[in-house]
Structures are given as structure tokens and as C-alpha cells.
Design a protein around this motif. Structure first.
Motif, PDB file in Angstrom:
ATOM      1  N   GLY A 131       2.835   5.795 -10.253  1.00 13.76           N
ATOM      2  CA  GLY A 131       1.785   5.176  -9.443  1.00 13.76           C
ATOM      3  C   GLY A 131       1.082   6.209  -8.591  1.00 13.76           C
ATOM      4  O   GLY A 131       1.738   6.958  -7.850  1.00 13.76           O
ATOM      5  N   TYR A 156       9.219   4.246  -8.070  1.00 13.91           N
ATOM      6  CA  TYR A 156       8.198   3.350  -8.616  1.00 13.91           C
ATOM      7  C   TYR A 156       7.277   2.891  -7.481  1.00 13.91           C
ATOM      8  O   TYR A 156       7.713   2.263  -6.514  1.00 13.91           O
ATOM      9  N   GLY A 170       2.506   5.851  -3.648  1.00  8.75           N
ATOM     10  CA  GLY A 170       3.010   6.926  -4.484  1.00  8.75           C
ATOM     11  C   GLY A 170       2.622   8.288  -3.954  1.00  8.75           C
ATOM     12  O   GLY A 170       3.429   9.232  -3.954  1.00  8.75           O
ATOM     13  N   VAL A 208       4.290   0.978  -7.980  1.00  7.94           N
ATOM     14  CA  VAL A 208       3.401   0.273  -8.904  1.00  7.94           C
ATOM     15  C   VAL A 208       2.607  -0.851  -8.242  1.00  7.94           C
ATOM     16  O   VAL A 208       1.861  -1.569  -8.909  1.00  7.94           O
ATOM     17  N   ASP A 238       0.641   7.590 -14.098  1.00  4.92           N
ATOM     18  CA  ASP A 238      -0.136   6.375 -13.850  1.00  4.92           C
ATOM     19  C   ASP A 238      -0.585   5.810 -15.194  1.00  4.92           C
ATOM     20  O   ASP A 238      -0.939   6.566 -16.108  1.00  4.92           O
ATOM     21  N   GLY A 243      -5.311   4.511  -7.722  1.00  2.00           N
ATOM     22  CA  GLY A 243      -4.706   3.227  -7.398  1.00  2.00           C
ATOM     23  C   GLY A 243      -5.568   2.396  -6.470  1.00  2.00           C
ATOM     24  O   GLY A 243      -6.768   2.208  -6.698  1.00  2.00           O
ATOM     25  N   GLU A 299       1.971   4.297 -19.583  1.00  2.00           N
ATOM     26  CA  GLU A 299       2.443   3.021 -19.021  1.00  2.00           C
ATOM     27  C   GLU A 299       3.931   2.846 -19.273  1.00  2.00           C
ATOM     28  O   GLU A 299       4.409   2.955 -20.415  1.00  2.00           O
TER      29      GLU A 299
END
Length: 485
Positions: free
Chosen positions: A121, A207, A126, A209, A145, A152, A188
């Protein structure tokens, strides 16, 4: 002349760290940190050095005498925060502006082997974790990412008419070329690589995300609404959102919710398209706004103005636009009473109040945003197309578009535990298990702005380092040396 913090404050406390007289509060170690709308400079103590303005990543700090018309009110907003706080206090009472003794929350062994950490991320959470690892440890970081462009939430979540807020992306981007960082875009987890594979290749995985999902409305016809996440992604050019995802053929749009995201949507949909030209707005969105028919956006709040979810800076940005009217619907006498009583509702003093006729089309003279409080959605009216929204009390608001801005929620990461009720990955201080960690909204839920992720990341990285120190995570290089012996 003192400095003042203004509307785009991200509250990451970069300014606090450089202030030589500790005149910016709340600080990260104070109870109010993360609970206020922004940070504030005490004009009584500020020595006008400008260090805070130089350190601010979002260009939110200016000398008071340089504040332009839309920002002049922030001189008083900063000062009011300190109205009941002492600038100086005689001994033995504590001085509000005295630095507390330094604390050292981390103990890192001097012989710590270099870590190999993956961060999934590239949003603020992140990147704060990446900055912490690269600045304070000898770790090598692989930054991953799923999207082809890094950024993001900063890239795809901040409204295009907030360019100063987007500037924090420049601060994050300088880490993309750090010699100990590898950037891998378009990768991904769950499609191109599994969580087990990441865990096998790295000493630890963090993570970050986010919370990309949207909460639903539990009312009849809710399937005909559109999520605010879709609208935000649409005007920011998110690759997952189609160019024709948002229909602007209705003159009135109702947004269910009155948080900052709802305010962003209302502001963009009612903006003069000419003011958005030259910003980061997606070209298809600018073209649609130019040809669209939206004249009015209604922000629907379940509770009263004293409990509204928007922050004061976001409301001020909405109210200070010369080309768009802001109106409070007075259908419920509790609204006017709350505004007169003070508190957060007092922000609406001076805003025009009127009883709106929802069966009539919106006025055509000027665009406007209407705040309607004490109204919960009961049903979306219409068969094939939306014709209106019925709200508590039986009123039907005529509209052709309903946007739900009732919250974000995280989505599961294949291979990791997930709390479906909270929409988060279960964790303790960011630790899912030794070697696997979370940060940001997937860790704590969708609350807090960009700056809140800085302390969140510090906690998560601290948990990772504590696990290394305790021997729960062993750097692979050290494991290889042990096997050779």
C-alpha cells in the motif's frame, strides 16, 4: 506577528517537532491529539520564526498578517483554542508550553541485522511506515501497490480543489527513490502474489491496504444509490471507476451523510467547473460537470448540527464560496435551537436558514448546498430510476440521484484473518502475528485523517521492532548465518 494553522492542516505533527517554543498543540503525547479538527498555534507564545511553515507538508501555515480573505478567520480559530489555557504559569503549576522530558519508546539492539520488510500500500499509512523504517532502521523495503500509480488516498481520495493537501504526496514520493527501497506497482496480493509468498520472501510484511469498501444503506431501494467512494474515485480518475459511473442529469442530488467526504462531494458537484480546470480533476469528470445539470446538493444528517461529522475547517471551506449558497433547512425547530445554543452548531450562525419546499425544483439563479439535519433515509423512491428519497417524518425529497456517504470499510486480504463486523484485520497494536502487521484504516477502522497515520505507523513499526528484539522475528540474513555455523 504570529503564525496560524489553516484549513488544510493534516495534523501529522511535523510542525510540533520543529517548534522551538512548543507553541503548537495538541502534541502527539496530549489527550486531545487526534480528537481535534486540526492543530493550533498559540499567538501569545509564537516567536514568528517560521519553522513550522517550513516543515508543514501541506502548506497550511501562514503569518497571520498574510492570511487571505478565505483564511482570515483562522487567526481567531487558532487563538480561541488557547482561550482557557495559560501561556505561562507560576511554579509549581506546570507551564502549558514547557517541553516534557524526552521518552524513548523503542530499544533497538546495536547489532540488529538488516531487515527485509514488504509494505503493501502506497497511501499515507504505508508511506509513514516506510519513512519510519528507512529513517530509523537499516531495513530494506519492498513497497507494493496493486494500482499502476502510487499515492493511495492522497492521489485518489483527496478532492481536486484541495491541492495543498495533495502536496503531502510530494513528501512521500521522495522515498520512492531511496536506495533501500524497491517500488513494485501493479502487483495485487491474492492475484499476483499470496500472503504466504510475501511472508516467505521477507522478514516481515506490513499491510496498509486501507478501507476501499463502502458501507450500505439498509433501506428499500438502496441498491439504486451510488457510493461516495465511487464519486470520489470518479472525479479523481481512479482506474477502477468508469468514466460514466456518475450521472449528473438530475438538478438535485441528495448525499446521505454529513462527514468530510460528503462535504467534498457536495463542494465538487456544485463547483463552477472553471475553478476546477487546471487541478488534478479527471478530464471526464470536468467535462461531465461542465455539461451536467446539478444545481443543488442536499447533505442529509440523521442527527442535529451539534453532532455533525464534518470538521470546522471543511464547513468553513463550504460556507466561504462566493459563487455557491449554503442553506440550513429549518424543518425541525431543534436545528435553530442548537445553532443558538453554541458548541459545534454555532459554526452555522450567519448561514441562511429557510424552510425548503422539497417538492419544487431547486432555484436556478445560483447553485447551492442545503444542510438538512434530523433526517434519516427511509426509502429510495422510484422503480427503474430514482425519483426521490423519503426521509423520517414522511417528507419526500425530489431527486434523481442519491449518494450514500455513510462510511468506508475494509475488505478482506486473502490469507489473512478478517473481522467482518468492524471491516478490519484483527490486530494488537498493529500486530496480526509476529512477522505480519497492519497499519492505517485496515488496522483501526476508517477514522482519522492523513496525519493520524503517522502515530499509527509508529506504533506498528514499534511492534515489529519489539518482535525482532524479542526473537519472535529473525532477520533472514541472521538465519542464514546461523545455518552456516
Amino acid at each position: 506577528m504570529a503564525f496560524a494553522i489553516t484549513q488544510t492542516c493534516c495534523s501529522d505533527a511535523s510542525c510540533v517537532a520543529v517548534c522551538p517554543v512548543n507553541c503548537i498543540h495538541p502534541t502527539p503525547d496530549e489527550p486531545d491529539f487526534g480528537a481535534t479538527d486540526m492543530l493550533y498555534v498559540d499567538p501569545r507564545t509564537c516567536i514568528d520564526c517560521g519553522a513550522c511553515a517550513d516543515a508543514c507538508p501541506v502548506d497550511a501555515i501562514f503569518p497571520v498578517d498574510a492570511l487571505t480573505a478565505p483564511l482570515k478567520s483562522y487567526a481567531d480559530i487558532n487563538a480561541r483554542y488557547y482561550a482557557d489555557k495559560p501561556a505561562e504559569a507560576p511554579d509549581p503549576a506546570p507551564n502549558f508550553h514547557t517541553w516534557a522530558p524526552p521518552t524513548f519508546d523503542r530499544v533497538i539492539p546495536s547489532d540488529l541485522a538488516p531487515l527485509d520488510v514488504a509494505v503493501v500500500g502506497t497511501g499515507p499509512a504505508g508511506m509513514y511506515a516506510v519513512a519510519d523504517l528507512l529513517s530509523h532502521t537499516n531495513a530494506t523495503v519492498t513497497l507494493i501497490d496493486r494500482l499502476p500509480v502510487a499515492g493511495g488516498l492522497v492521489r485518489y481520495g483527496v478532492a481536486p480543489d484541495h491541492p495543498s493537501t495533495k502536496r503531502i504526496g510530494e513528501t512521500f514520493a521522495r522515498f520512492h527513490t531511496h536506495p533501500r527501497l524497491r517500488l513494485k506497482l501493479g502487483v495485487e496480493v491474492g492475484r499476483d502474489v499470496t500472503t504466504d509468498e510475501l511472508a516467505d520472501r521477507h522478514d516481515a510484511v506490513i499491510y496498509a491496504v486501507g478501507a476501499a469498501g463502502a458501507r450500505d444503506l439498509d433501506v428499500p431501494g438502496a441498491h439504486r444509490t451510488i457510493a461516495a467512494t465511487t464519486v470520489v474515485g470518479w472525479y479523481n480518475g481512479h482506474p477502477d471507476v468508469r468514466a460514466d459511473a456518475v450521472d449528473l442529469s438530475a438538478e438535485r442530488v441528495v448525499v446521505v451523510g454529513n462527514g468530510n467526504v460528503a462535504v467534498d462531494v457536495a463542494r465538487v458537484l456544485t463547483a463552477d467547473p472553471a475553478t476546477l480546470a487546471g487541478t488534478s480533476i479527471a478530464p471526464h469528470a470536468l467535462a461531465a460537470l461542465t455539461s451536467g445539470k446539478v444545481r443543488e446538493v442536499v447533505l442529509l444528517g440523521r442527527r442535529g448540527p451539534e453532532d455533525a461529522a464534518y470538521t470546522a475547517p471543511e464547513l468553513l471551506a463550504l460556507a466561504q464560496r462566493a459563487e455557491v449558497d449554503l442553506v440550513v433547512d429549518t424543518h425541525d425547530p431543534r436545528v435553530t435551537a442548537a445553532i443558538e445554543a453554541g458548541g459545534k452548531a454555532a459554526l452555522l450562525r450567519g448561514v441562511r436558514q429557510e424552510a425548503v419546499d422539497w417538492s419544487a425544483p431547486p432555484p436556478h439563479e445560483r447553485r447551492r448546498v442545503v444542510l438538512r439535519f434530523h433526517s434519516a433515509p427511509d426509502a429510495v423512491v422510484g422503480d427503474d430510476e430514482v425519483r426521490g428519497l423519503r426521509v423520517s417524518g414522511g417528507t419526500e425529497i425530489t431527486t434523481g440521484q442519491v449518494v450514500r456517504a455513510v462510511g468506508y470499510r475494509g475488505t478482506p486480504v486473502p490469507g489473512l484473518p478478517f473481522d467482518d463486523g468492524a471491516g478490519t484485520i484483527p490486530n494488537t497494536a498493529g500486530r496480526v502475528r509476529p512477522g505480519t502487521y497492519v497499519v492505517g484504516w485496515i488496522k483501526r477502522g476508517p477514522n482519522g485523517g492523513i496525519g493520524a497515520n503517522k502515530s499509527c505507523a509508529a506504533e506498528t513499526v514499534g511492534a515489529l521492532l519489539a518482535d525482532v528484539t524479542a526473537g519472535l522475528v529473525t532477520p533472514k540474513r541472521r538465519r542464514r548465518r546461523s545455518r552456516r555455523r
